[in-house]
Scaffold this motif. Sequence first.
Motif, mmCIF file in Angstrom:
data_model
loop_
_atom_site.group_PDB
_atom_site.id
_atom_site.type_symbol
_atom_site.label_atom_id
_atom_site.label_comp_id
_atom_site.label_asym_id
_atom_site.label_seq_id
_atom_site.Cartn_x
_atom_site.Cartn_y
_atom_site.Cartn_z
ATOM 1 N N UNK A 163 -8.701 15.902 -4.821
ATOM 2 C CA UNK A 163 -9.092 15.739 -3.862
ATOM 3 C C UNK A 163 -7.355 15.163 -3.014
ATOM 4 N N UNK A 164 -6.083 15.301 -3.742
ATOM 5 C CA UNK A 164 -4.934 15.508 -3.532
ATOM 6 C C UNK A 164 -4.935 15.897 -1.921
ATOM 7 N N UNK A 165 -4.140 14.972 -0.848
ATOM 8 C CA UNK A 165 -4.038 15.005 0.434
ATOM 9 C C UNK A 165 -3.418 16.449 0.102
ATOM 10 N N UNK A 166 -2.260 16.677 -0.867
ATOM 11 C CA UNK A 166 -1.465 17.712 -0.550
ATOM 12 C C UNK A 166 -2.312 19.309 -0.630
ATOM 13 N N UNK A 167 -3.651 19.014 -1.685
ATOM 14 C CA UNK A 167 -4.037 20.154 -1.493
ATOM 15 C C UNK A 167 -5.187 19.914 -0.572
ATOM 16 N N UNK A 187 -4.041 19.511 2.618
ATOM 17 C CA UNK A 187 -3.192 20.907 3.610
ATOM 18 C C UNK A 187 -2.460 21.609 3.322
ATOM 19 N N UNK A 188 -3.512 22.424 2.542
ATOM 20 C CA UNK A 188 -3.006 23.736 1.825
ATOM 21 C C UNK A 188 -2.313 24.276 1.180
ATOM 22 N N UNK A 189 -1.282 22.689 0.633
ATOM 23 C CA UNK A 189 -0.467 23.092 -0.471
ATOM 24 C C UNK A 189 -0.834 23.492 -2.139
ATOM 25 N N UNK A 190 -0.567 24.277 -2.675
ATOM 26 C CA UNK A 190 -1.406 25.314 -4.208
ATOM 27 C C UNK A 190 0.110 25.137 -5.523
ATOM 28 N N UNK A 191 -0.453 25.343 -6.425
ATOM 29 C CA UNK A 191 0.378 25.368 -7.617
ATOM 30 C C UNK A 191 1.377 26.068 -8.027
ATOM 31 N N UNK A 192 2.598 25.361 -7.926
ATOM 32 C CA UNK A 192 4.094 26.972 -7.946
ATOM 33 C C UNK A 192 4.501 26.415 -6.196
ATOM 34 N N UNK A 193 4.085 26.149 -5.966
ATOM 35 C CA UNK A 193 4.920 26.059 -4.564
ATOM 36 C C UNK A 193 5.932 25.336 -4.666
ATOM 37 N N UNK A 251 0.668 -1.354 -0.063
ATOM 38 C CA UNK A 251 0.371 0.252 -0.328
ATOM 39 C C UNK A 251 1.033 1.023 -0.084
ATOM 40 N N UNK A 252 0.653 1.861 -0.830
ATOM 41 C CA UNK A 252 1.538 3.067 -1.758
ATOM 42 C C UNK A 252 0.901 4.374 -1.155
ATOM 43 N N UNK A 253 1.019 4.799 -0.310
ATOM 44 C CA UNK A 253 0.707 6.930 -0.255
ATOM 45 C C UNK A 253 0.546 7.531 -1.358
ATOM 46 N N UNK A 254 -0.903 8.005 -2.196
ATOM 47 C CA UNK A 254 -0.766 8.445 -3.033
ATOM 48 C C UNK A 254 -0.770 9.919 -2.729
ATOM 49 N N UNK A 255 0.126 10.597 -3.802
ATOM 50 C CA UNK A 255 0.622 12.227 -3.352
ATOM 51 C C UNK A 255 -0.915 13.232 -4.055
ATOM 52 N N UNK A 256 -0.803 12.622 -5.647
ATOM 53 C CA UNK A 256 -2.052 13.353 -6.161
ATOM 54 C C UNK A 256 -1.506 14.985 -6.819
ATOM 55 N N UNK A 310 0.319 16.740 6.192
ATOM 56 C CA UNK A 310 -0.505 15.956 5.189
ATOM 57 C C UNK A 310 -0.173 14.397 5.208
ATOM 58 N N UNK A 311 -2.046 14.204 4.885
ATOM 59 C CA UNK A 311 -2.288 13.216 5.337
ATOM 60 C C UNK A 311 -1.731 12.014 4.224
#
Length: 458
Positions: A293-297, A299-305, A258-263, A349-350
């Motif tokens: 539905x990315x867990x990074x999104x 957590x508040x991250x955005x394109x360009x970060x 089971x590999x975590x998904x970044x999206x 990040x979850x």
Amino acid sequence: MRYIALLLIFLTAPAIAQQVPQSAAEMRMSFVPVVKQAAPAVVNIYARIMRQQRGTPLQSDPFFERFFRDPFAERKPRVQNSLGSGVILSEDGIVVSNYHVVGMATDIRVVLADRREFQARVLLGDEEADLAILKIDAPDPLPFLDLRDSDSVEVGELALAIGNPFGVGQTVSSGIVSGLARSGASGGGGQGYFIQTDAPINPGNSGGALVDVDGRLIGVNTSILTRSGGSNGIGFAIPADLVAAFVAQARSGATSFGKPWAGISGQPLDADMAATLGFDRSGGLIISGLHAVSPFRAAGLEVGDVILTVGGQPVNTPAEMIYRMSVAGLGAEAEVGFSRGEEERTARVALIAAPEDPPRDPVTLDTQSAFPGLSVVRINPAVLSELNLPLEIEGVAVTDSGPYAARAGLRAGDVILAVNGIVPAHPDDVAQLLDGQMRRIEMVVQRGARRITMRFRG
């Protein structure tokens, strides 16, 4: 006095021979103590797989196969043998090896250094990571190697590679750790994050141990870079931290990793890109895309970060980031350090599996279809991850082309964009659009970055 000195040397020699070298001076004397400690836990692996082959290549063609149904042209079993190495990781018989050594094998035989033999079964395997966890049942506790924290390994450390090259028997070669954080450099099937060594690694060493001077496992030898087929001093080992994550999931009963998904999609921020975008420094992974539905999104991250660290460790490539997430494990949270403009921030990040939402609703076309045996699914995050599709792709994807569609040029991973000008939104739509009564079919598919138009006549 001379005789007394000689006597003291003979009396103390056995004690010295049983100790692990503690200094460079002692190490120059011999690797024997390390080998005696580590070698019993390194095993030879002989794997066999039965494959079916046809008597003539024309039998593989759906049109011609009906003309070759005679007793002499029936399928014939072919035995494919695989040779490699493995490492015992626990006294109850947990063994790690490479997936390309034991994956899909029907019979696996493990031979210990003391020549005892055991049958083994695969508990968990992953082709992309090129790791497999095996289990052997022995009446007595087995010798095993302790795992070392991979992040404590440093370039320049002495290292020993132990395995079974070319099937000649257990062999030890020495070298140093010559590089860390090598990603995407494997030639053995793995697509990840590696420790590089110049200790000679040859065919048959795959799955063997890379150990430090304390006899602890720092990595599983998996591949080399070579032009001749032999060792050129550039070998790669899968870090022990990832091996530990595999063992933990295997012990929990998982049969696939089971590999975590970044999206997310992104690319390394090199000096040229940093200058173009106006950043004052290079390094890190710049985000170019985020799934809804990315867990990074979340957590508040955005394109360009720019992602700088995961779990406190620097990351510069997608493979490094996925490695760090995999080591942390599903269900955990990872602290991610990132920069937005000139400001550096952190987020929790979850670490989740790729969601099966919406349901993939698989459909396999029947004999009334233009392409019997063609299997398609609705694209969701789990399908995106499995087929390595771009994040923005939606619709229907091919998971198995079947015999007829394969002849026509369709492949697993193709995304069906349109059939006769109609965009299918669901696998059922594809089944209806590929009705066997249709005389002409025009299909538009996306394969990687290319769009391909295919035309067929019934």
